[in-house]
Design a protein around this motif. Structure first.
Motif, PDB file in Angstrom:
ATOM      1  N   ARG A 180       0.828  -1.214   0.000  1.00 54.87           N
ATOM      2  CA  ARG A 180       0.000   0.000   0.000  1.00 54.87           C
ATOM      3  C   ARG A 180       0.858   1.259   0.000  1.00 54.87           C
ATOM      4  NH1 ARG A 180      -3.506  -2.503   3.643  1.00 54.87           N
ATOM      5  NH2 ARG A 180      -2.667  -1.405   5.446  1.00 54.87           N
TER       6      ARG A 180
ATOM      7  N   ARG B 247      -1.913 -15.676  -4.058  1.00 52.14           N
ATOM      8  CA  ARG B 247      -3.013 -15.046  -4.772  1.00 52.14           C
ATOM      9  C   ARG B 247      -3.209 -15.658  -6.169  1.00 52.14           C
ATOM     10  NH1 ARG B 247      -5.025  -9.554  -4.342  1.00 52.14           N
ATOM     11  NH2 ARG B 247      -6.411  -9.317  -6.092  1.00 52.14           N
ATOM     12  N   SER B 248      -2.092 -15.789  -6.914  1.00 56.62           N
ATOM     13  CA  SER B 248      -2.167 -16.357  -8.270  1.00 56.62           C
ATOM     14  C   SER B 248      -2.659 -17.800  -8.232  1.00 56.62           C
ATOM     15  CB  SER B 248      -0.794 -16.355  -8.938  1.00 56.62           C
ATOM     16  OG  SER B 248      -0.205 -15.116  -8.808  1.00 56.62           O
TER      17      SER B 248
ATOM     18  N   ASN C 198      -6.380 -17.853  -7.391  1.00 54.39           N
ATOM     19  CA  ASN C 198      -7.211 -17.448  -8.533  1.00 54.39           C
ATOM     20  C   ASN C 198      -7.304 -18.551  -9.579  1.00 54.39           C
ATOM     21  OD1 ASN C 198      -7.470 -15.070  -7.230  1.00 54.39           O
ATOM     22  ND2 ASN C 198      -6.396 -13.821  -8.737  1.00 54.39           N
TER      23      ASN C 198
ATOM     24  N   GLN D  51     -10.679 -20.654 -10.718  1.00 50.72           N
ATOM     25  CA  GLN D  51     -11.114 -20.712 -12.122  1.00 50.72           C
ATOM     26  C   GLN D  51     -11.675 -22.091 -12.479  1.00 50.72           C
ATOM     27  OE1 GLN D  51     -11.537 -17.466 -13.089  1.00 50.72           O
ATOM     28  NE2 GLN D  51     -10.787 -18.020 -15.099  1.00 50.72           N
TER      29      GLN D  51
ATOM     30  N   PHE E 176     -19.370 -19.973  -9.668  1.00 52.96           N
ATOM     31  CA  PHE E 176     -18.179 -19.113  -9.602  1.00 52.96           C
ATOM     32  C   PHE E 176     -18.332 -17.993  -8.567  1.00 52.96           C
ATOM     33  CE2 PHE E 176     -15.560 -15.544 -11.241  1.00 52.96           C
ATOM     34  CZ  PHE E 176     -14.323 -16.131 -11.078  1.00 52.96           C
ATOM     35  N   GLU E 177     -19.418 -17.230  -8.690  1.00 49.11           N
ATOM     36  CA  GLU E 177     -19.631 -16.133  -7.735  1.00 49.11           C
ATOM     37  C   GLU E 177     -19.862 -16.649  -6.318  1.00 49.11           C
ATOM     38  OE1 GLU E 177     -22.743 -13.537  -9.515  1.00 49.11           O
ATOM     39  OE2 GLU E 177     -21.459 -11.991  -8.649  1.00 49.11           O
TER      40      GLU E 177
ATOM     41  N   ASN F 200     -14.325 -15.724   0.371  1.00 49.88           N
ATOM     42  CA  ASN F 200     -13.997 -14.435   1.006  1.00 49.88           C
ATOM     43  C   ASN F 200     -14.466 -14.382   2.458  1.00 49.88           C
ATOM     44  OD1 ASN F 200     -12.655 -13.187  -1.121  1.00 49.88           O
ATOM     45  ND2 ASN F 200     -14.558 -12.620  -2.100  1.00 49.88           N
TER      46      ASN F 200
ATOM     47  N   PHE G  43       2.094 -18.808 -12.389  1.00 47.97           N
ATOM     48  CA  PHE G  43       2.329 -17.431 -11.940  1.00 47.97           C
ATOM     49  C   PHE G  43       2.318 -16.404 -13.077  1.00 47.97           C
ATOM     50  CE2 PHE G  43       5.056 -20.250  -9.231  1.00 47.97           C
ATOM     51  CZ  PHE G  43       4.067 -20.456  -8.303  1.00 47.97           C
ATOM     52  N   ARG G  44       1.990 -16.856 -14.301  1.00 44.05           N
ATOM     53  CA  ARG G  44       2.031 -15.902 -15.413  1.00 44.05           C
ATOM     54  C   ARG G  44       0.680 -15.236 -15.617  1.00 44.05           C
ATOM     55  NH1 ARG G  44       4.769 -18.860 -20.384  1.00 44.05           N
ATOM     56  NH2 ARG G  44       6.226 -19.877 -18.986  1.00 44.05           N
TER      57      ARG G  44
ATOM     58  N   LYS H 123      -2.254 -13.484 -17.906  1.00 38.79           N
ATOM     59  CA  LYS H 123      -2.669 -13.643 -19.306  1.00 38.79           C
ATOM     60  C   LYS H 123      -2.784 -12.262 -19.919  1.00 38.79           C
ATOM     61  CE  LYS H 123      -4.559 -17.629 -17.588  1.00 38.79           C
ATOM     62  NZ  LYS H 123      -3.835 -17.207 -16.382  1.00 38.79           N
TER      63      LYS H 123
ATOM     64  N   HIS I 176      -6.127  -8.159 -12.004  1.00 44.63           N
ATOM     65  CA  HIS I 176      -6.630  -8.952 -10.880  1.00 44.63           C
ATOM     66  C   HIS I 176      -8.052  -9.458 -11.122  1.00 44.63           C
ATOM     67  CE1 HIS I 176      -3.313  -6.909  -8.771  1.00 44.63           C
ATOM     68  NE2 HIS I 176      -3.260  -8.054  -8.138  1.00 44.63           N
TER      69      HIS I 176
ATOM     70  N   HIS J 129     -11.142 -11.641 -13.335  1.00 39.29           N
ATOM     71  CA  HIS J 129     -11.233 -13.084 -13.601  1.00 39.29           C
ATOM     72  C   HIS J 129     -11.997 -13.350 -14.906  1.00 39.29           C
ATOM     73  CE1 HIS J 129     -10.128 -13.405  -9.332  1.00 39.29           C
ATOM     74  NE2 HIS J 129     -10.890 -12.328  -9.239  1.00 39.29           N
ATOM     75  N   PRO J 130     -11.303 -13.829 -15.943  1.00 42.01           N
ATOM     76  CA  PRO J 130     -12.000 -14.085 -17.215  1.00 42.01           C
ATOM     77  C   PRO J 130     -12.785 -15.401 -17.178  1.00 42.01           C
ATOM     78  CG  PRO J 130      -9.686 -14.655 -17.417  1.00 42.01           C
ATOM     79  CD  PRO J 130      -9.879 -14.183 -16.013  1.00 42.01           C
TER      80      PRO J 130
ATOM     81  N   SER K 145     -20.096  -9.467  -7.835  1.00 41.57           N
ATOM     82  CA  SER K 145     -19.200  -8.921  -8.858  1.00 41.57           C
ATOM     83  C   SER K 145     -19.949  -8.204  -9.980  1.00 41.57           C
ATOM     84  CB  SER K 145     -18.382 -10.061  -9.456  1.00 41.57           C
ATOM     85  OG  SER K 145     -19.244 -11.045  -9.949  1.00 41.57           O
TER      86      SER K 145
ATOM     87  N   PHE L  82     -14.861 -10.897 -14.799  1.00 41.32           N
ATOM     88  CA  PHE L  82     -15.511 -10.613 -13.519  1.00 41.32           C
ATOM     89  C   PHE L  82     -14.644  -9.685 -12.675  1.00 41.32           C
ATOM     90  CE2 PHE L  82     -19.152 -13.546 -12.726  1.00 41.32           C
ATOM     91  CZ  PHE L  82     -19.197 -14.106 -13.999  1.00 41.32           C
TER      92      PHE L  82
ATOM     93  N   LEU M 113     -14.596  -8.636  -8.998  1.00 38.85           N
ATOM     94  CA  LEU M 113     -15.194  -9.014  -7.710  1.00 38.85           C
ATOM     95  C   LEU M 113     -15.189  -7.852  -6.711  1.00 38.85           C
ATOM     96  CD1 LEU M 113     -13.451 -12.457  -7.285  1.00 38.85           C
ATOM     97  CD2 LEU M 113     -15.863 -12.129  -7.749  1.00 38.85           C
TER      98      LEU M 113
ATOM     99  N   SER N 108     -14.589  -8.162  -3.634  1.00 34.93           N
ATOM    100  CA  SER N 108     -13.419  -8.331  -2.749  1.00 34.93           C
ATOM    101  C   SER N 108     -12.179  -7.694  -3.386  1.00 34.93           C
ATOM    102  CB  SER N 108     -13.172  -9.809  -2.476  1.00 34.93           C
ATOM    103  OG  SER N 108     -13.087 -10.526  -3.671  1.00 34.93           O
ATOM    104  N   ASP N 109     -12.060  -7.782  -4.726  1.00 33.34           N
ATOM    105  CA  ASP N 109     -10.922  -7.143  -5.415  1.00 33.34           C
ATOM    106  C   ASP N 109     -11.039  -5.624  -5.304  1.00 33.34           C
ATOM    107  OD1 ASP N 109      -9.799  -9.539  -6.169  1.00 33.34           O
ATOM    108  OD2 ASP N 109     -10.908  -9.625  -8.058  1.00 33.34           O
TER     109      ASP N 109
ATOM    110  N   GLU O 214     -10.049  -4.531  -1.849  1.00 31.58           N
ATOM    111  CA  GLU O 214      -8.586  -4.541  -1.750  1.00 31.58           C
ATOM    112  C   GLU O 214      -7.988  -3.310  -2.420  1.00 31.58           C
ATOM    113  OE1 GLU O 214      -5.579  -7.776  -3.178  1.00 31.58           O
ATOM    114  OE2 GLU O 214      -7.197  -8.699  -2.004  1.00 31.58           O
TER     115      GLU O 214
ATOM    116  N   ARG P 130      -5.636  -0.452  -0.915  1.00 30.55           N
ATOM    117  CA  ARG P 130      -4.287  -0.206  -1.457  1.00 30.55           C
ATOM    118  C   ARG P 130      -4.137   1.175  -2.056  1.00 30.55           C
ATOM    119  NH1 ARG P 130      -2.329  -5.840  -4.148  1.00 30.55           N
ATOM    120  NH2 ARG P 130      -0.738  -4.541  -5.053  1.00 30.55           N
TER     121      ARG P 130
END
Lengths: 370, 174
Positions: free
Chosen positions: A59, A177-178, A181, A185, A192-193, A200, B18-19, B21, B52, B54-55, B73, B125, B127, B129-130, B133, B137
């Motif tokens: 932050r 985090r990655s 996520n 997916q 999903f939601e 959360n 970790f990549r 898209k 961050h 989500h597709p 979302s 999407f 979200l 929560s994102d 955050e 931040r």
């Protein structure tokens, strides 16, 4: 279209099935990763405790990797220093403790003589110190042997983990985090939601709880170590850590945490009543600070478990899994409760019955739209 | 039995965990920058927040969200068409670059309409929560977004009020 509700679509049943599948999957993973289980648990605790600091640095404009590296450098240095300083000391103290158990009957008789003199003088009650000591020796020797074996293996685990824990914590802080996520997916579109909502709600509670118990454990350990050291009681760091860990157990913890310091006083070169009272006073003071300041601020919601549930699960876990079982039961129980209740409430909000109810309310409040 | 899509998803987890898209991130960033919700927010920040998101892909006829379900979302349409319905009434059809379900970013109240993919869709999407955050931040940038969101919801309320006034019969003076 709102689907008709069937027995199988009942949220409680659905939540139970999903929860059972999750628990089974977790149990299988735990059995597979059994040698690393302790390491993973410590890394998760550290992750929960350090996550707010890394988030704060991010932050403030520090890049995520730099933030993790900065926090980890401090932690690794601290862990290595503590390990290098504390482990040889604790190992030596355990050996010393073990050799002292041989002469416990003499020490116990000496202490009971003191107590007998005190009670005869002031309360007019007397007993046979030698006979009482002989009765106590058998049970105490057995308890001490078990405790020493468990504690030694526990600290061996800690020593082994010292190398892996920082590495796993680093990757958790950087890439959790990655990975999360990517895993989310995999959920089907329909869930999903809902999946994210449940995740959360659950993770925020568990994060707060794990962070809370880590802070609680560290605070009690530091207070007790300092207190025992000031009171001149032997094995202060070892006793501090043990008290910190035992204090995590609700209900039983308050009583259990007082046993190790009392035993250490009994095994000291000069066991006396004043040292025993001082040892108990240190634990009592730490628990007072815990109840008055730490508990309400850091783990206020953790006391939601029923005392009977806690007592039964702690007893059973202690019987089956020993010291680790005693410590891990309540956090696991709390996590299970949070996951199940959030699953149930999420699925209930997505159930056809709830949907019908909300649509009816919407139709009432917005008749011009529907 | 696993499908090709399941295999692809699993491969993605194991091969490139970790990549980011980049392809969809760039496309979604461009669309967000053109949208009124992201007005006044720097491109770099939009790109960061989009990375961050989500597709997801939806097939024609698939329900994106149900009416009265809790929402978490907002969705950006990368491709395809989305039909918004309240009960059996068609409210609108949305296309490439449109954002819908944004009320859920402001409140966890139940959805007041149903969204169905009327063509094969690619959605992103965003979200709540994102967004929370993001607020923690970068509060300054996120506050721009929140102001835009409130303006959008206020305008919609105003439009709805006008519609109600227009359709309602005038009251008798007597």
């Amino acid at each position: 279209m709102i689907r008709e509700s069937t027995m199988l679509s009942h949220p409680l049943l659905q939540a139970s099935v999903i929860f059972s599948v999750l628990v089974t999957a977790l149990a299988l993973t735990a059995s597979l990763f059994y040698p690393l289980l302790f390491t993973l648990l410590v890394a998760t605790l550290l992750y929960a405790a350090m996550f707010p600091t890394t988030s704060y640095l991010i932050r403030r404009g520090v890049s995520p990797t730099q933030a993790v590296v900065m926090v980890m450098t401090v932690i690794v240095t601290f862990v290595l220093l503590m390990g290098a300083l504390l482990y040889p000391l604790i190992a030596a103290q355990l050996d010393q403790l073990s050799t002292r158990t041989g002469s416990i009957d003499v020490r116990l008789t000496r202490l009971l003589l003191q107590v007998n003199t005190f009670t005869t003088g002031y309360l007019d009650i007397s007993f046979n110190p030698a006979e009482t000591a002989a009765q106590l020796v058998n049970s105490v020797t057995h308890s001490l042997d078990t405790m020493q074996a468990t504690v030694t293996s526990y600290f061996d685990d800690v020593a082994f983990s010292l190398f892996l824990v920082p590495l796993i914590t680093f990757f958790l802080l950087r890439d959790f985090r990655s990975l999360r996520n990517q895993a989310m997916q995999l959920l089907p579109n329909r869930y999903f939601e809902l999946g994210w909502m449940i995740y959360n709600a659950t993770s925020s509670q568990l994060h707060a709880y794990l962070r809370g118990i880590t802070i609680q454990m560290v605070c009690i350990t530091l207070i007790c170590t300092a207190g025992f050291w000031l009171a001149g009681i032997d094995f202060a760091p070892l006793l501090g850590i043990l008290t910190g860990l035992l204090n995590l157990i609700p209900i039983f913890g308050i009583a259990l945490a007082k046993i190790p310091p009392v035993l250490v006083v009994l095994l000291s070169d000069k066991p006396d009543l004043t040292s025993m009272i001082l040892a108990l006073a240190v634990v009592f003071a730490a628990q007072l600070v815990d109840t008055a300041y730490i508990l309400p601020r850091v783990i206020a919601k953790s006391a939601n478990l029923h005392p009977v549930t806690v007592m039964l699960s702690v007893s059973l876990a202690g019987y089956y899994f020993g010291f680790t079982g005693l410590i891990a039961t309540v956090p696991l129980l709390f996590s299970g409760k949070v996951i199940f209740s959030e699953l149930f409430s999420g699925l209930r909000d997505f159930s056809p019955t709830h949907q019908q109810h909300v649509v009816a309310r919407l139709k009432q409040s917005m008749p011009h739209m529907l | 039995m696993t499908t090709d899509s399941d295999d692809n998803r699993l491969n993605r987890i194991w091969s490139r965990p970790f990549r980011k898209k980049v392809a969809w991130v760039e496309e979604a960033t461009r669309l967000c920058l053109d949208h009124c919700l992201f007005e006044g927010i720097a491109e770099r920040s939009v790109q960061h927040i989009v990375s961050h998101m989500h597709p997801r892909t939806y097939q024609r006829g698939e329900v994106i969200f149900e009416m009265a379900h809790a929402g978490a979302s907002a969705m950006l349409i990368l491709d395809g068409e989305v039909l918004i319905m309240a009960d059996t009434v068609e409210l609108t059809r949305l296309h490439h670059g449109d954002i819908f379900g944004e009320v859920s970013l402001a409140t966890p109240l139940p959805r007041t309409a149903q969204a169905i993919a009327s063509k094969d869709c690619r959605l992103v999407f965003f979200l709540r929560s994102d967004m929370d955050e993001w607020i923690e931040r970068r509060p300054r940038e996120a506050s721009h977004f929140l102001i835009n969101l409130s303006t959008m919801l206020a305008e919609r309320l105003m439009e709805r009020n006008l519609e109600v006034i227009e359709t309602a019969s005038p009251l008798d003076d007597s």
